[in-house]
Design an enzyme around this catalytic site. Structure first.
Site, PDB file in Angstrom:
ATOM      1  N   ALA A  65       0.864  -1.176   0.000  1.00 33.31           N
ATOM      2  CA  ALA A  65       0.000   0.000   0.000  1.00 33.31           C
ATOM      3  C   ALA A  65       0.904   1.231   0.000  1.00 33.31           C
ATOM      4  CB  ALA A  65      -0.885  -0.016   1.242  1.00 33.31           C
ATOM      5  N   GLY A 108       0.595  -4.852   0.997  1.00 34.46           N
ATOM      6  CA  GLY A 108      -0.666  -4.877   0.257  1.00 34.46           C
ATOM      7  C   GLY A 108      -0.530  -5.560  -1.097  1.00 34.46           C
ATOM      8  N   GLU A 111      -0.867  -9.131  -0.354  1.00 33.02           N
ATOM      9  CA  GLU A 111      -2.285  -9.356  -0.028  1.00 33.02           C
ATOM     10  C   GLU A 111      -3.122  -9.396  -1.310  1.00 33.02           C
ATOM     11  OE1 GLU A 111      -2.170  -6.056   2.801  1.00 33.02           O
ATOM     12  OE2 GLU A 111      -2.905  -7.406   4.344  1.00 33.02           O
ATOM     13  N   GLU A 131       5.003  -4.972   6.967  1.00 39.30           N
ATOM     14  CA  GLU A 131       4.319  -3.878   7.680  1.00 39.30           C
ATOM     15  C   GLU A 131       4.875  -3.671   9.084  1.00 39.30           C
ATOM     16  OE1 GLU A 131       2.851  -6.206   5.881  1.00 39.30           O
ATOM     17  OE2 GLU A 131       1.177  -5.393   4.729  1.00 39.30           O
TER      18      GLU A 131
HETATM   19  N1  DAK Z   1       4.615   3.133  -0.865  1.00 47.58           N
HETATM   20  C1  DAK Z   1       5.003   4.287  -1.445  1.00 47.58           C
HETATM   21  N2  DAK Z   1       6.101   4.406  -2.214  1.00 47.58           N
HETATM   22  C2  DAK Z   1       6.859   3.308  -2.378  1.00 47.58           C
HETATM   23  C3  DAK Z   1       6.547   2.076  -1.791  1.00 47.58           C
HETATM   24  C4  DAK Z   1       5.345   2.006  -1.004  1.00 47.58           C
HETATM   25  N3  DAK Z   1       4.893   0.882  -0.426  1.00 47.58           N
HETATM   26  N4  DAK Z   1       7.486   1.172  -2.136  1.00 47.58           N
HETATM   27  C5  DAK Z   1       8.358   1.842  -2.922  1.00 47.58           C
HETATM   28  N5  DAK Z   1       7.997   3.131  -3.078  1.00 47.58           N
HETATM   29  C6  DAK Z   1       8.669   4.169  -3.842  1.00 47.58           C
HETATM   30  C7  DAK Z   1       9.911   4.674  -3.128  1.00 47.58           C
HETATM   31  O1  DAK Z   1       9.580   5.623  -2.164  1.00 47.58           O
HETATM   32  C8  DAK Z   1      10.696   5.249  -4.293  1.00 47.58           C
HETATM   33  O2  DAK Z   1      10.139   6.491  -4.616  1.00 47.58           O
HETATM   34  P1  DAK Z   1      11.100   7.793  -4.826  1.00 47.58           P
HETATM   35  O3  DAK Z   1      11.916   7.877  -3.611  1.00 47.58           O
HETATM   36  O4  DAK Z   1      11.901   7.434  -6.057  1.00 47.58           O
HETATM   37  O5  DAK Z   1      10.133   8.918  -5.029  1.00 47.58           O
HETATM   38  C9  DAK Z   1      10.369   4.303  -5.434  1.00 47.58           C
HETATM   39  O6  DAK Z   1       9.150   3.667  -5.070  1.00 47.58           O
HETATM   40  C10 DAK Z   1      11.429   3.236  -5.633  1.00 47.58           C
HETATM   41  O7  DAK Z   1      11.637   2.586  -4.403  1.00 47.58           O
HETATM   42  P2  DAK Z   1      13.105   2.409  -3.748  1.00 47.58           P
HETATM   43  O8  DAK Z   1      14.009   3.507  -4.158  1.00 47.58           O
HETATM   44  O9  DAK Z   1      12.900   2.198  -2.299  1.00 47.58           O
HETATM   45  O10 DAK Z   1      13.561   1.063  -4.469  1.00 47.58           O
HETATM   46  P3  DAK Z   1      14.596  -0.047  -3.929  1.00 47.58           P
HETATM   47  O11 DAK Z   1      14.816  -0.975  -5.077  1.00 47.58           O
HETATM   48  O12 DAK Z   1      15.772   0.602  -3.279  1.00 47.58           O
HETATM   49  O13 DAK Z   1      13.814  -0.815  -2.760  1.00 47.58           O
HETATM   50  C11 DAK Z   1      11.892  -1.953  -1.783  1.00 47.58           C
HETATM   51  C12 DAK Z   1      12.719  -1.581  -3.079  1.00 47.58           C
HETATM   52  C13 DAK Z   1      10.634  -2.668  -2.236  1.00 47.58           C
HETATM   53  C14 DAK Z   1      12.745  -2.895  -0.917  1.00 47.58           C
HETATM   54  C15 DAK Z   1      11.597  -0.649  -1.012  1.00 47.58           C
HETATM   55  O14 DAK Z   1      11.012   0.297  -1.895  1.00 47.58           O
HETATM   56  C16 DAK Z   1      10.626  -0.870   0.104  1.00 47.58           C
HETATM   57  O15 DAK Z   1      11.006  -1.361   1.184  1.00 47.58           O
HETATM   58  N6  DAK Z   1       9.370  -0.453  -0.080  1.00 47.58           N
HETATM   59  C17 DAK Z   1       8.335  -0.527   0.956  1.00 47.58           C
HETATM   60  C18 DAK Z   1       7.855  -1.944   1.141  1.00 47.58           C
HETATM   61  C19 DAK Z   1       6.826  -2.009   2.245  1.00 47.58           C
HETATM   62  O16 DAK Z   1       7.100  -1.636   3.394  1.00 47.58           O
HETATM   63  N7  DAK Z   1       5.582  -2.438   1.903  1.00 47.58           N
HETATM   64  C20 DAK Z   1       4.502  -2.467   2.855  1.00 47.58           C
HETATM   65  C21 DAK Z   1       3.751  -1.141   2.809  1.00 47.58           C
HETATM   66  S1  DAK Z   1       2.543  -1.000   4.075  1.00 47.58           S
HETATM   67  C22 DAK Z   1      -4.762  -1.169   6.033  1.00 47.58           C
HETATM   68  C23 DAK Z   1      -4.779  -1.657   4.734  1.00 47.58           C
HETATM   69  C24 DAK Z   1      -3.587  -2.007   4.108  1.00 47.58           C
HETATM   70  C25 DAK Z   1      -2.377  -1.807   4.756  1.00 47.58           C
HETATM   71  C26 DAK Z   1      -2.368  -1.341   6.045  1.00 47.58           C
HETATM   72  C27 DAK Z   1      -3.555  -0.991   6.684  1.00 47.58           C
HETATM   73  N8  DAK Z   1      -6.002  -0.802   6.705  1.00 47.58           N
HETATM   74  C28 DAK Z   1      -7.223  -0.914   5.982  1.00 47.58           C
HETATM   75  C29 DAK Z   1      -6.005  -0.437   8.079  1.00 47.58           C
HETATM   76  C30 DAK Z   1      -1.176  -2.160   4.043  1.00 47.58           C
HETATM   77  C31 DAK Z   1      -0.011  -1.681   4.373  1.00 47.58           C
HETATM   78  C32 DAK Z   1       1.182  -1.826   3.511  1.00 47.58           C
HETATM   79  O17 DAK Z   1       1.190  -2.479   2.494  1.00 47.58           O
END
Ligand code: DAK
Length: 257
Positions: A65, A108, A111, A131
């Protein structure tokens, strides 16, 4: 649509839906998820389509997400998060769906893949529910679907540590159908979809609905049903015969009564 592209006509009866937000690794913001729900609902109504494949790009199926969209939200806003309706529309698609995954499939994104009926992954795919590293937990079904898919112990490990697993590990844990060499995930998903399009479409949809009942019945209800059935058998002659035979150290003679 800005973040979703629908391809038809690649193969008969198959639609390919592509997530298209490559700059953010297909991070699922509200607009993308709403567009996806609309596209899937339209395809569900389209008589020329029997199977839907969902894919991203080589680097990411979806990295979760959109963290930037969520960062300043409070609890009430999250409870009322518009995405909730889109997710439930996606869950209700009647036609079979296949996720064709390459690269990151996280949070997400994982998911979303698990919401699909089958998952084909390229060798470079990585799955995870990171998360916890953001101080939150999965909120779009991850705790439920991952646990059902890979069991409690492994789901605990993935969700409590946030670590990523490879496509190979995901295959051996039963999260996905199979791994194929990098770049071959779409071809394999199309091949699998092609096999399904040859079957009776209504039987396919009813089979999907029936299989999903396994997951949509609460454990409480399942245990209740089991307890009732187990108790009911004490009304049969065979139960008495079976238990008496055990005590009398002889073979039981069952009559089906
Ligand atoms: N959200 C927003 N931007 C993201 C992103 C994300 N999840 N993942 C990557 N990006 C963006 C980065 O910010 C970057 O943007 P700029 O800085 O260039 O503007 C661009 O995509 C490229 O990413 P990286 O530079 O980080 O690329 P790398 O190859 O170095 O790293 C990575 C790739 C996948 C390891 C890293 O980007 C990463 O760790 N991303 C986040 C992964 C993550 O934490 N995913 C879980 C997100 S939380 C709910 C419903 C749903 C949810 C929660 C509550 N309710 C209804 C209550 C769900 C929550 C989630 O999914």
């Amino acid at each position: 649509m800005e973040f979703v592209i629908v391809h038809k006509g690649i193969k008969p009866y198959i639609a390919l839906v592509e997530l298209n937000r490559p700059g953010e690794l297909n991070a699922l913001n509200a607009q993308l998820v709403a567009e996806l729900a609309t596209a899937l609902q339209e395809l569900d109504q389209d008589e020329a389509i029997r199977v839907i494949i969902l894919t991203g790009n080589n680097k990411a199926f979806a990295a979760g997400a959109d963290i930037k969209e969520m960062v300043d939200k409070n609890a009430v806003e999250m409870l009322q998060y518009k995405q909730k309706d889109s997710w439930s529309q996606i869950r209700k698609i009647r036609k079979p769906t296949i996720a064709a995954v390459s690269g990151y499939c996280l949070g997400g994104g994982c998911e979303l893949a698990m919401t699909c009926d089958m998952i084909i992954a390229a060798e470079n795919a990585q799955f995870g529910q990171p998360e916890i590293k953001l101080g939150i937990i999965p909120g779009a079904g991850g705790t439920q679907r991952l646990t059902r898919a890979i069991g409690k112990a492994k789901a605990m490990e993935l969700i409590l540590t946030g670590r990523f697993i490879s496509a190979r590990e995901a295959e051996s844990w039963g999260l996905i159908n199979r791994v194929v060499p990098a770049g071959m995930h779409l071809e394999e998903a199309l091949r699998l979809a092609g096999l399904i399009t040859q079957q009776a479409p209504l039987a396919v949809q009813f089979a999907k609905d029936s299989i999903n009942q396994t997951f949509e019945t609460y454990l409480e209800e399942g245990l209740d049903a089991e307890r009732k059935n187990a108790s009911l058998l004490f009304a049969t002659e065979d139960q008495k015969e079976g238990m008496r035979a055990f005590i009398e150290k002889r073979k039981p003679v069952f009559k089906g009564k």
